[in-house]
Write an enzyme that holds these catalytic residues in place. Structure first.
Site, mmCIF file in Angstrom:
data_model
loop_
_atom_site.group_PDB
_atom_site.id
_atom_site.type_symbol
_atom_site.label_atom_id
_atom_site.label_comp_id
_atom_site.label_asym_id
_atom_site.label_seq_id
_atom_site.Cartn_x
_atom_site.Cartn_y
_atom_site.Cartn_z
ATOM 1 N N HIS A 282 42.250 57.459 155.984
ATOM 2 C CA HIS A 282 43.525 58.024 156.438
ATOM 3 C C HIS A 282 44.104 57.061 157.481
ATOM 4 O O HIS A 282 44.287 55.880 157.195
ATOM 5 C CB HIS A 282 43.241 59.440 156.962
ATOM 6 N N ASP B 282 49.947 51.145 155.940
ATOM 7 C CA ASP B 282 48.967 50.500 156.819
ATOM 8 C C ASP B 282 48.771 49.016 156.529
ATOM 9 O O ASP B 282 48.105 48.327 157.289
ATOM 10 C CB ASP B 282 47.613 51.212 156.691
ATOM 11 N N HIS C 226 47.549 55.144 147.322
ATOM 12 C CA HIS C 226 47.968 56.352 148.022
ATOM 13 C C HIS C 226 47.852 57.525 147.081
ATOM 14 O O HIS C 226 48.110 57.398 145.887
ATOM 15 C CB HIS C 226 49.427 56.218 148.503
HETATM 16 N N1 CMC Z 1 41.230 49.432 146.348
HETATM 17 C C1 CMC Z 1 40.609 49.389 145.148
HETATM 18 N N2 CMC Z 1 40.592 50.413 144.279
HETATM 19 C C2 CMC Z 1 41.218 51.539 144.645
HETATM 20 C C3 CMC Z 1 41.884 51.663 145.873
HETATM 21 C C4 CMC Z 1 41.878 50.534 146.726
HETATM 22 N N3 CMC Z 1 42.496 50.586 147.928
HETATM 23 N N4 CMC Z 1 42.429 52.887 145.972
HETATM 24 C C5 CMC Z 1 42.106 53.535 144.853
HETATM 25 N N5 CMC Z 1 41.386 52.707 144.043
HETATM 26 C C6 CMC Z 1 40.895 53.016 142.688
HETATM 27 C C7 CMC Z 1 39.693 53.932 142.738
HETATM 28 O O1 CMC Z 1 38.482 53.193 142.778
HETATM 29 C C8 CMC Z 1 39.875 54.703 141.460
HETATM 30 O O2 CMC Z 1 39.481 53.873 140.408
HETATM 31 P P1 CMC Z 1 38.722 54.511 139.106
HETATM 32 O O3 CMC Z 1 39.746 55.412 138.475
HETATM 33 O O4 CMC Z 1 38.341 53.345 138.283
HETATM 34 O O5 CMC Z 1 37.559 55.272 139.656
HETATM 35 C C9 CMC Z 1 41.369 54.877 141.335
HETATM 36 O O6 CMC Z 1 41.918 53.750 142.045
HETATM 37 C C10 CMC Z 1 41.906 56.168 141.946
HETATM 38 O O7 CMC Z 1 41.431 56.239 143.291
HETATM 39 P P2 CMC Z 1 41.107 57.569 144.054
HETATM 40 O O8 CMC Z 1 40.140 57.296 145.136
HETATM 41 O O9 CMC Z 1 40.748 58.640 143.052
HETATM 42 O O10 CMC Z 1 42.545 57.922 144.621
HETATM 43 P P3 CMC Z 1 42.839 58.930 145.806
HETATM 44 O O11 CMC Z 1 44.205 59.438 145.581
HETATM 45 O O12 CMC Z 1 41.745 59.928 145.952
HETATM 46 O O13 CMC Z 1 42.778 57.996 147.098
HETATM 47 C C11 CMC Z 1 43.367 56.652 148.931
HETATM 48 C C12 CMC Z 1 43.872 57.608 147.834
HETATM 49 C C13 CMC Z 1 44.495 56.308 149.890
HETATM 50 C C14 CMC Z 1 42.266 57.358 149.745
HETATM 51 C C15 CMC Z 1 42.804 55.377 148.252
HETATM 52 O O14 CMC Z 1 43.828 54.716 147.534
HETATM 53 C C16 CMC Z 1 42.159 54.416 149.244
HETATM 54 O O15 CMC Z 1 40.986 54.585 149.582
HETATM 55 N N6 CMC Z 1 42.932 53.412 149.778
HETATM 56 C C17 CMC Z 1 42.408 52.528 150.788
HETATM 57 C C18 CMC Z 1 42.481 53.199 152.136
HETATM 58 C C19 CMC Z 1 43.907 53.255 152.654
HETATM 59 O O16 CMC Z 1 44.630 52.271 152.633
HETATM 60 N N7 CMC Z 1 44.267 54.436 153.202
HETATM 61 C C20 CMC Z 1 45.579 54.635 153.820
HETATM 62 C C21 CMC Z 1 46.435 55.577 153.055
HETATM 63 S S1 CMC Z 1 48.153 55.531 153.636
HETATM 64 C C22 CMC Z 1 48.136 56.157 155.222
HETATM 65 C C23 CMC Z 1 47.673 57.545 155.313
HETATM 66 O O17 CMC Z 1 48.286 58.444 154.721
HETATM 67 O O18 CMC Z 1 46.704 57.790 156.034
#
Ligand code: CMC
Length: 445
Positions: A277, A374, A318
């Site tokens: 987050h 971010d 996201h």
């Molecule tokens: N790098 C590589 N792969 C990723 C990433 C990433 N940053 N984000 C998602 N994926 C992949 C993930 O491995 C999954 O792949 P697969 O379908 O093959 O298993 C797919 O994309 C879907 O990911 P998810 O984890 O199911 O997606 P989510 O909606 O649960 O997660 C997130 C959203 C923001 C937690 C995630 O994209 C992430 O961890 N990003 C990096 C951390 C980040 O930058 N966070 C800040 C978010 S913006 C500010 C805020 O609101 O706090």
């Protein structure tokens, strides 16, 4: 086959559900493209069944509230506060104007704004005991731990804030939180640096005063750099709210117990601390520093894609945005404004290369992973000489405006009750207790 329908359901705008276990059909009303999970409860196999539930870990497809505050269209990359596009607010509004807008739904009139700014400025000082409380932390305490604890501690200074149904008490608690959080945040910074705390300068703007409390040394009058003031103001506006994210959900859930807003806001701060987050801005910079050189970008991206080591491309992806985060575009432009003053960041090249490769790569394209807010903020904060572990604090200060608007909206929403999800129990069936510890065996002999 029998059919039951929920009272109030018209022929259209309904969903017909047939339960193949019983052959029964149900007609469930649809409002705003949504069915009420409680309407599923009537679907039972036997009269004494609990009834059907919706299972949705991580709220992937569940609306937890009705909200009129922030609108996001994740596919089109749209973000609006109370209908106003984020781009226009970032360009033309002040942060305190946006804070008012989020809470009240309309832009303030001049007298409303003047009073709001005056009240917030008037309440910037904190009780001296808060200073002593912060001094109790170790020199290497993470500033988010300090901030969250100090905001929770504020609840003990203002017991009247527990009267959450009194609009006047809500008003003053909201003003106090918006006013005091920058002061506490700056005190956390100074504590970690081993520098004396700087008291608020009420002649300065919200952002200018914050920079003064951070950076002022022996000057009799601190004059913040206008580019930095504007950058902080814009970043504060961009971070002010983001509908039902993890920390806002925490504030609403904790607030739904009818605890005071200081305690609910502290829960939001601690949720924001997490690396997925608000903590992501800190992790982006650590990732860029680890990559170290533009030639290492491609191998790093390959490692992320392989899934080995559990690395993610921090600052990418996201839950809601499936296109370029509109805030990231503004931040990228802002970064160049700041670099014009302080010189180009040594690692900008790495960030640009990461973005370029990721945006052309099928892994990221297929999963709709784009830079989020971010991705570039860390480079701006570093250019302004903020330490890496302070970045999330710079997110928490403005998010307070969104948390409080959402908290009050939740409180005034007649449909809301204490947040209490259901579960699907997967543990053991009833079984008799048996002693497994030696000391109990001895006693029972
Ligand atoms: N790098 C590589 N792969 C990723 C990433 C990433 N940053 N984000 C998602 N994926 C992949 C993930 O491995 C999954 O792949 P697969 O379908 O093959 O298993 C797919 O994309 C879907 O990911 P998810 O984890 O199911 O997606 P989510 O909606 O649960 O997660 C997130 C959203 C923001 C937690 C995630 O994209 C992430 O961890 N990003 C990096 C951390 C980040 O930058 N966070 C800040 C978010 S913006 C500010 C805020 O609101 O706090």
């Amino acid at each position: 086959m029998s059919t039951t329908s929920t009272p109030g359901a018209s022929a259209t705008d309904t969903l017909d559900v047939r339960d193949n276990r019983t052959g029964k059909s149900y007609t469930i009303p649809i409002t705003d493209d949504t069915i009420r999970a409680a309407d599923l409860k009537q679907i039972k196999v036997n009269a004494d069944d609990f009834g059907m539930m919706a299972y949705d870990p991580a709220f992937m497809n569940t609306a937890s509230c009705r909200s009129a505050i922030t609108y996001i269209d994740g596919d089109k990359g749209i973000l609006r506060y109370r209908g106003y596009p984020i781009e226009q607010l970032a360009e033309q509004a002040s942060f305190l104007e946006v804070a008012w807008l989020l809470r009240h739904g309309e832009l303030p009139t001049q007298p409303e704004y003047d009073k709001w700014v005056h009240n917030i400025t008037f309440h910037t000082y904190v009780h001296e005991n808060i200073k002593r409380f912060l001094e109790g932390f170790r020199y290497d305490a993470h500033p988010m731990s300090m901030l969250g604890s100090a905001v929770a501690a504020l609840s003990s200074f203002y017991p009247e804030a527990r009267q959450i149904h009194d609009p006047e008490q809500r008003d003053i608690a909201i003003v106090r939180l918006l006013a005091k959080v920058p002061t506490i945040a700056a005190f956390c910074y100074r504590h970690v640096k081993g520098l004396p705390f700087v008291y608020p300068d009420n002649d300065l703007s919200y952002a200018g005063n914050f920079l003064s409390m951070i950076a002022r040394m022996s000057e009799s009058k601190y004059e913040p750099n206008p580019t930095f003031v504007r950058a902080i103001e814009v970043l504060f506006i961009l971070h002010a709210d983001h509908e039902q994210n993890c920390s806002t959900n925490a504030v609403r859930a904790v607030g739904s117990s009818q605890v005071d807003p200081f305690s609910a806001a502290a829960a939001g701060i601690m949720a924001l601390f997490g690396p997925l987050h608000g903590g992501a801005n800190e992790q982006v910079l650590r990732m860029i520093e680890k990559i170290g050189d533009v030639k290492n970008v491609k191998p790093f991206i390959d490692e992320v894609k392989s899934g080995k080591g559990g690395e993610r491309l921090m600052g990418f992806g996201h839950r809601v945005y499936k296109s370029y985060d509109p805030r990231a575009k503004i931040v990228k432009k802002l970064a160049y404004d700041v670099f014009k003053v302080v010189g180009m960041d040594r690692d900008l090249e790495i960030a640009l290369e990461l973005e370029r490769i990721a945006l052309e790569d099928d892994y990221f394209i297929g999963r709709k992973l784009y830079p989020n807010v971010d991705f570039y903020t860390g480079l701006i904060y570093r250019a302004m000489k903020f330490p890496t572990d302070y970045f999330t604090v710079l997110f928490a200060i403005p998010r307070m405006a969104g948390w409080l608007a959402q908290w009050e909206e939740m409180l005034l929403d007649k449909e809301q009750k204490i947040a209490r999800p259901r579960q699907i129990y997967t543990g053991s069936d009833e079984r008799p207790y048996q002693h497994t510890l030696d000391r109990y065996k001895r006693v029972s002999k």
